[in-house]
Design an enzyme around this catalytic site. Structure first.
Site, PDB file in Angstrom:
ATOM      1  N   ARG A 214       1.026  -1.395   0.255  1.00 14.65           N
ATOM      2  CA  ARG A 214       0.287  -0.242   0.496  1.00 14.65           C
ATOM      3  C   ARG A 214       0.741   1.000  -0.057  1.00 14.65           C
ATOM      4  O   ARG A 214       1.766   1.749   0.721  1.00 14.65           O
ATOM      5  CB  ARG A 214      -0.718  -0.227   0.899  1.00 14.65           C
ATOM      6  CG  ARG A 214      -1.509   1.140   0.980  1.00 14.65           C
ATOM      7  CD  ARG A 214      -2.603   1.278   2.550  1.00 14.65           C
ATOM      8  NE  ARG A 214      -3.679   0.824   2.063  1.00 14.65           N
ATOM      9  CZ  ARG A 214      -4.601   0.980   2.413  1.00 14.65           C
ATOM     10  NH1 ARG A 214      -4.683   1.154   3.556  1.00 14.65           N
ATOM     11  NH2 ARG A 214      -5.984  -0.062   2.170  1.00 14.65           N
TER      12      ARG A 214
ATOM     13  N   HIS B 114      -7.864   0.855  -6.463  1.00 14.22           N
ATOM     14  CA  HIS B 114      -7.465  -0.304  -4.744  1.00 14.22           C
ATOM     15  C   HIS B 114      -8.773  -1.257  -5.398  1.00 14.22           C
ATOM     16  O   HIS B 114      -9.908  -1.567  -4.661  1.00 14.22           O
ATOM     17  CB  HIS B 114      -8.600   0.853  -3.951  1.00 14.22           C
ATOM     18  CG  HIS B 114      -9.000   0.060  -2.254  1.00 14.22           C
ATOM     19  ND1 HIS B 114      -8.193  -1.577  -2.258  1.00 14.22           N
ATOM     20  CD2 HIS B 114      -9.317   0.016  -1.545  1.00 14.22           C
ATOM     21  CE1 HIS B 114      -7.600  -1.392  -0.429  1.00 14.22           C
ATOM     22  NE2 HIS B 114      -8.363  -0.486   0.204  1.00 14.22           N
TER      23      HIS B 114
ATOM     24  N   GLN C  99     -10.105  -3.748  -2.701  1.00 18.90           N
ATOM     25  CA  GLN C  99     -11.128  -3.287  -2.306  1.00 18.90           C
ATOM     26  C   GLN C  99     -12.665  -3.716  -3.302  1.00 18.90           C
ATOM     27  O   GLN C  99     -13.801  -4.268  -3.311  1.00 18.90           O
ATOM     28  CB  GLN C  99     -11.972  -1.881  -1.743  1.00 18.90           C
ATOM     29  CG  GLN C  99     -12.964  -0.986  -1.651  1.00 18.90           C
ATOM     30  CD  GLN C  99     -12.478  -1.800   0.424  1.00 18.90           C
ATOM     31  OE1 GLN C  99     -12.342  -1.572   0.823  1.00 18.90           O
ATOM     32  NE2 GLN C  99     -13.855  -2.407  -0.290  1.00 18.90           N
TER      33      GLN C  99
ATOM     34  N   ASP D  57     -17.497   7.487  -1.194  1.00 18.46           N
ATOM     35  CA  ASP D  57     -16.003   7.535  -0.398  1.00 18.46           C
ATOM     36  C   ASP D  57     -15.360   8.706   0.255  1.00 18.46           C
ATOM     37  O   ASP D  57     -16.145   9.401   0.033  1.00 18.46           O
ATOM     38  CB  ASP D  57     -15.096   7.002  -1.240  1.00 18.46           C
ATOM     39  CG  ASP D  57     -13.716   6.435  -0.672  1.00 18.46           C
ATOM     40  OD1 ASP D  57     -13.127   6.736   0.279  1.00 18.46           O
ATOM     41  OD2 ASP D  57     -12.592   6.739  -1.762  1.00 18.46           O
TER      42      ASP D  57
ATOM     43  N   CYS E   9     -16.361   1.817   0.685  1.00 18.58           N
ATOM     44  CA  CYS E   9     -15.225   0.599   1.229  1.00 18.58           C
ATOM     45  C   CYS E   9     -14.146   1.233   2.825  1.00 18.58           C
ATOM     46  O   CYS E   9     -13.926   0.427   3.102  1.00 18.58           O
ATOM     47  CB  CYS E   9     -13.681   1.759   0.977  1.00 18.58           C
ATOM     48  SG  CYS E   9     -13.064   3.190   0.302  1.00 18.58           S
TER      49      CYS E   9
ATOM     50  N   ARG F  47     -13.634  -8.215   2.339  1.00 18.05           N
ATOM     51  CA  ARG F  47     -12.108  -7.432   2.373  1.00 18.05           C
ATOM     52  C   ARG F  47     -11.686  -8.960   2.485  1.00 18.05           C
ATOM     53  O   ARG F  47     -10.671 -10.226   1.963  1.00 18.05           O
ATOM     54  CB  ARG F  47     -11.427  -6.970   2.733  1.00 18.05           C
ATOM     55  CG  ARG F  47     -11.388  -5.255   2.835  1.00 18.05           C
ATOM     56  CD  ARG F  47     -11.570  -4.542   1.663  1.00 18.05           C
ATOM     57  NE  ARG F  47     -10.315  -5.409   1.233  1.00 18.05           N
ATOM     58  CZ  ARG F  47      -9.414  -4.498   1.485  1.00 18.05           C
ATOM     59  NH1 ARG F  47      -9.700  -2.837   2.049  1.00 18.05           N
ATOM     60  NH2 ARG F  47      -8.158  -3.849   1.369  1.00 18.05           N
TER      61      ARG F  47
HETATM   62  N1   CP Z   1     -11.074   0.118   3.120  1.00 19.93           N
HETATM   63  C1   CP Z   1      -9.559  -0.133   2.777  1.00 19.93           C
HETATM   64  O1   CP Z   1      -9.064  -0.305   2.610  1.00 19.93           O
HETATM   65  O2   CP Z   1      -9.606   0.174   4.583  1.00 19.93           O
HETATM   66  P1   CP Z   1      -8.296   0.734   5.367  1.00 19.93           P
HETATM   67  O3   CP Z   1      -7.449   2.089   4.928  1.00 19.93           O
HETATM   68  O4   CP Z   1      -8.793   0.478   7.091  1.00 19.93           O
HETATM   69  O5   CP Z   1      -7.167  -0.948   4.779  1.00 19.93           O
HETATM   70  N1  NVA Z   2      -9.974   6.775  -0.896  1.00 22.51           N
HETATM   71  C1  NVA Z   2      -9.321   7.022  -0.030  1.00 22.51           C
HETATM   72  C2  NVA Z   2      -9.654   4.877  -0.066  1.00 22.51           C
HETATM   73  C3  NVA Z   2      -9.485   4.651   1.612  1.00 22.51           C
HETATM   74  C4  NVA Z   2      -9.508   2.952   1.422  1.00 22.51           C
HETATM   75  C5  NVA Z   2      -7.711   6.693   0.195  1.00 22.51           C
HETATM   76  O1  NVA Z   2      -7.157   6.720  -0.041  1.00 22.51           O
HETATM   77  O2  NVA Z   2      -7.396   7.255   1.635  1.00 22.51           O
END
Ligand code: CP
Ligand code: NVA
Length: 300
Positions: free
Chosen positions: A102, A129, A132, A219, A259, A287
């Site tokens: 990530r 993502h 997700q 989101d 998400c 997930r």
């Molecule tokens: N939705 C999601 O990816 O959550 P986190 O940021 O908690 O991993």
């Molecule tokens: N768009 C958000 C998604 C988090 C799961 C971010 O990138 O922070």
């Protein structure tokens, strides 16, 4: 399938096969049937951004598959001090059986795959993502029975979630409407692709996007890394809230997905979130199952 870098790399058949395996693994999990498909394997998990769901679901997932997971914080690894991703990839490939990463730049994830020799899974970048959205599709299919011909409306920022939803939903036969303010559209190449499939609408009217939708998705307005723009974004996204008025435009049995993490009172009201908590937290649980399916597909 060697990696999961973005959904655009996957065929429809590959996506459906992951969803089917995810359903099987979920069922086995509920029935207490062990499935140690990755016995003795180790997944490295590189995080240069925060996470609750991704971190815990990958770590628990590897444990349930009979393997191990290593949490590798970007701050503690030498990449935090400038060691090139190309070198990190070649070193970690000699210790690990797979890497989940990530981070900010999609290019770093692609480079990890190019220079490494083990499967790489994208656990979120600024661009997309994919994990997700696989869990989202599993959840939609679970609640609606099928995916084909459903309409998903995404209300808010044309961010990583919007990008992956456009690709993932259209690949499985759904149509997508995105409502975003001018200047906050999804990735231009993805939009072009979506239009070419004849399955995408982009509008600045949330109510229009929500019309007859089977799934309403939203989101946060400021993603990780955009905290400094939060105030400007709050203004730009006024009127892009998922609330009762917006829900009245969607189908009566429309589901709501997020998400998470959610900001109640911003992109979604507390009322709508709580009224659809059933779907939203099943989505969070999925997930685990969807990612285990990805790991088994790539690492077994
Ligand atoms: N939705 C999601 O990816 O959550 P986190 O940021 O908690 O991993
Ligand atoms: N768009 C958000 C998604 C988090 C799961 C971010 O990138 O922070």
């Amino acid at each position: 399938m060697k990696h999961l870098l973005k959904l655009g790399d996957l065929t429809t058949a590959e996506i459906i096969s992951i969803l089917d395996l995810a359903d099987t693994l979920k069922k086995e999990n509920k029935e207490g049937i062990a499935h140690h498909h990755l016995k003795g394997k180790t997944l490295g998990m590189i995080f240069t951004k925060s996470s609750t769901r991704t971190r815990v679901s990958f770590e628990v997932g590897m444990y349930q598959l009979g393997g191990n997971a290593l949490f590798l914080s970007g701050n503690d690894l030498q990449i935090g001090r400038g060691e090139p991703i190309e070198d990190t990839a070649r070193v970690l490939s000699r210790f690990l059986d797979g890497i989940m990463i990530r981070t900010f730049k999609q290019d770093d994830v692609e480079k990890l795959a190019e220079y490494g020799s083990i499967p790489i899974v994208n656990g979120l970048t600024d661009y997309c993502h994919p994990c997700q959205v696989l869990a989202d599709l599993q959840t939609i299919r679970e609640f609606k029975g099928a995916l084909n011909s459903l309409k998903l409306a995404f209300i808010g920022d044309g961010n990583n979630m919007a990008n992956s939803l456009i690709v993932g939903c259209i690949k499985v036969g759904m149509s997508v409407s995105i409502a975003c303010p001018n200047g906050y559209e999804p990735d231009a190449e993805i939009v072009k692709w979506g239009y070419a499939q004849g399955k995408l609408e982009i509008t600045d009217s949330p109510l229009k996007a929500a019309e007859n939708a089977d799934v309403i998705y939203t989101d946060v307005w400021a993603s990780m890394g955009q905290e400094g723009e939060a105030a400007i974004r709050q203004k730009a996204f006024e009127g892009f809230q998922v609330n009762d008025v917006l829900m009245s435009k969607a189908k009566a049995d429309a589901m709501v997905l997020h998400c998470l993490p959610a900001h109640r009172g911003e992109e979604i009201t507390a009322e709508v979130l709580e009224a659809h908590a059933n779907e939203i937290f099943e989505e969070a649980e999925n997930r685990l199952h969807a990612q285990k399916a990805v790991l088994v597909t790539l690492m077994k």
